[in-house]
Design a protein around this motif. Structure first.
Motif, mmCIF file in Angstrom:
data_model
loop_
_atom_site.group_PDB
_atom_site.id
_atom_site.type_symbol
_atom_site.label_atom_id
_atom_site.label_comp_id
_atom_site.label_asym_id
_atom_site.label_seq_id
_atom_site.Cartn_x
_atom_site.Cartn_y
_atom_site.Cartn_z
ATOM 1 N N ALA A 162 0.727 -1.109 -0.083
ATOM 2 C CA ALA A 162 -0.069 0.086 -0.052
ATOM 3 C C ALA A 162 0.908 1.292 0.063
ATOM 4 C CB ALA A 162 -0.821 -0.095 1.213
ATOM 5 N N ASN A 163 0.485 2.053 -0.794
ATOM 6 C CA ASN A 163 1.130 3.645 -1.017
ATOM 7 C C ASN A 163 0.469 4.493 -0.153
ATOM 8 O OD1 ASN A 163 3.554 2.594 -2.520
ATOM 9 N ND2 ASN A 163 2.344 2.427 -4.489
ATOM 10 N N ASP A 231 -6.449 0.861 -5.957
ATOM 11 C CA ASP A 231 -5.117 0.329 -5.644
ATOM 12 C C ASP A 231 -4.860 -1.065 -5.734
ATOM 13 O OD1 ASP A 231 -4.029 3.169 -4.813
ATOM 14 O OD2 ASP A 231 -5.581 3.099 -3.319
ATOM 15 N N PHE A 232 -5.866 -1.935 -5.342
ATOM 16 C CA PHE A 232 -5.788 -3.296 -5.391
ATOM 17 C C PHE A 232 -6.877 -3.828 -6.075
ATOM 18 C CE2 PHE A 232 -3.147 -1.855 -1.972
ATOM 19 C CZ PHE A 232 -2.027 -2.538 -1.971
ATOM 20 N N VAL A 233 -7.105 -4.694 -7.003
ATOM 21 C CA VAL A 233 -8.001 -5.321 -7.462
ATOM 22 C C VAL A 233 -8.033 -6.843 -7.071
ATOM 23 C CG1 VAL A 233 -9.343 -5.837 -9.746
ATOM 24 C CG2 VAL A 233 -8.304 -3.702 -9.094
ATOM 25 N N ASN A 266 -2.895 2.576 -11.081
ATOM 26 C CA ASN A 266 -1.946 1.646 -11.526
ATOM 27 C C ASN A 266 -2.095 0.247 -10.379
ATOM 28 O OD1 ASN A 266 0.511 0.820 -12.777
ATOM 29 N ND2 ASN A 266 1.760 1.558 -11.239
ATOM 30 N N GLY A 267 -3.341 -0.083 -10.472
ATOM 31 C CA GLY A 267 -3.661 -1.034 -9.240
ATOM 32 C C GLY A 267 -2.871 -2.351 -9.348
ATOM 33 N N ARG A 290 2.251 -6.138 -12.299
ATOM 34 C CA ARG A 290 1.469 -5.575 -11.031
ATOM 35 C C ARG A 290 0.700 -6.775 -10.535
ATOM 36 N NH1 ARG A 290 -2.296 -1.323 -13.989
ATOM 37 N NH2 ARG A 290 -2.295 -2.837 -15.513
ATOM 38 N N SER A 291 1.166 -7.843 -10.897
ATOM 39 C CA SER A 291 0.560 -9.124 -10.446
ATOM 40 C C SER A 291 1.170 -9.216 -8.705
ATOM 41 C CB SER A 291 0.825 -10.262 -10.922
ATOM 42 O OG SER A 291 0.231 -11.327 -10.354
#
Length: 315
Positions: A162-163, A231-233, A266-267, A290-291
């Motif tokens: 997490a950013n 941010d996360f999917v 950019n999730g 991004r995985s």
């Protein structure tokens, strides 16, 4: 922590998430805690990550580990109290749990739902009967309705990447070739509600989850809208809660793609595995930069270690 069945068994979920991350720095630091203790892992259903991560977690804590594929190697169990056992069931859970408790200091069990009887599945009869007749702590290795070890590992992965202080996390339904349980989605929803995140669930109409697990959660039926600034999917299929275990037809294309991900922040892509490649998720996202899927799988080990450590320290 007497048992680990859901997030509600954890007094402070954030502290457990942080402990799991900390354990990665020195995995063998607590090898003395489980000395002369035995972990029994009982599987009524198939497993890869859960079996191996739980077994190795026991080793990291110095425990002896016994694994039994009860569906293939054990007697057929009767789970109903007062049953007249004159059919195909050989041993009652009352007796089996007594034996397991005498051999093991902690028992883990995996027991999937039938997806045919919602009342029976959501009563968690199998899991509750084991707890009822066991005299030692019980850990869920995925039950009919929840998968808490997976959700703990997922939470660790989000914390690590997490950013922002309050990231946006989206759980999106995905296509599949067969009906799957709701356990991962239910559990993930519980854990996200226990953490400080902006949480959204998106799915086609007809794939609503049990109100018990999504009360107060933002639900969005337009996938593209839900993905905005995510941010996360987290990608996961599940069957319908009503009509239970069914797969209502879906008109729109719910397969995630690079094009759809452009509206995110950019999730990162998340999935619990196993995954049907190019059915649930395309190769381009599974293998892309991004995985978070490899990290999630790695964290399964330390999630299990953190849970077993807590139980050993407090039981």
């Amino acid at each position: 922590m007497k048992n680990f069945i859901s997030v509600h068994d954890v007094k402070d979920p954030v502290s457990l998430v942080k402990e799991g991350i900390l354990l990665k720095k020195n995995p063998w630091a607590n090898v003395h805690i489980g000395k002369n203790k035995t972990l029994g892992l009982i599987f009524l259903n198939p497993s890869l990550r859960t079996r191996l991560s739980s077994q190795k977690a026991g080793h990291l804590l110095g425990m002896n580990t016994i694994v039994m594929n009860m569906d293939k190697e054990g007697w057929a169990l009767e789970w109903t109290d007062g049953a007249v056992m004159n059919a195909n069931k050989t041993e009652h859970i009352k007796d089996a749990a007594m034996v397991l408790s005498s051999y093991c200091d902690i028992i883990g069990i995996r027991c999937f739902p039938t997806l045919t009887d919602r009342e029976a599945d959501y009563s968690e009869h199998v899991l509750k009967q084991l707890i009822k007749y066991s005299s030692v702590p019980v850990v869920s290795l995925e039950s009919a309705t929840l998968h808490p070890l997976q959700s703990l590992a997922d939470s660790m992965s989000i914390f690590e990447k997490a950013n922002s202080k309050k990231p946006k996390v989206v759980l999106t339904w995905a296509p599949h070739v067969k009906a799957l349980p709701q356990a991962v989605a239910n559990s993930f929803s519980e854990w996200m509600q226990a953490l400080d995140v902006e949480f959204v669930i998106t799915h086609p109409k007809g794939y609503e989850l049990s109100p018990a697990f999504v009360k107060g959660v933002q639900i969005e039926h337009e996938q593209e809208k839900a993905l905005e600034s995510a941010d996360f999917v987290y990608v996961k299929n599940w069957s319908a809660y009503e009509p239970y275990g069914q797969m209502p037809p879906v008109e729109k294309d719910w397969l995630l793609s690079e094009q759809k991900m452009k509206v995110t922040n950019n999730g990162y892509i998340m999935h619990c595995l196993p995954v049907r490649r190019n059915v649930e998720l395309p190769d381009e996202l599974l293998d892309g930069r991004r995985s978070l899927i490899p990290l999630q799988a790695e964290n399964r080990l330390y999630a299990a270690t953190a849970v077993l450590k807590r139980i050993l320290e407090t039981s």
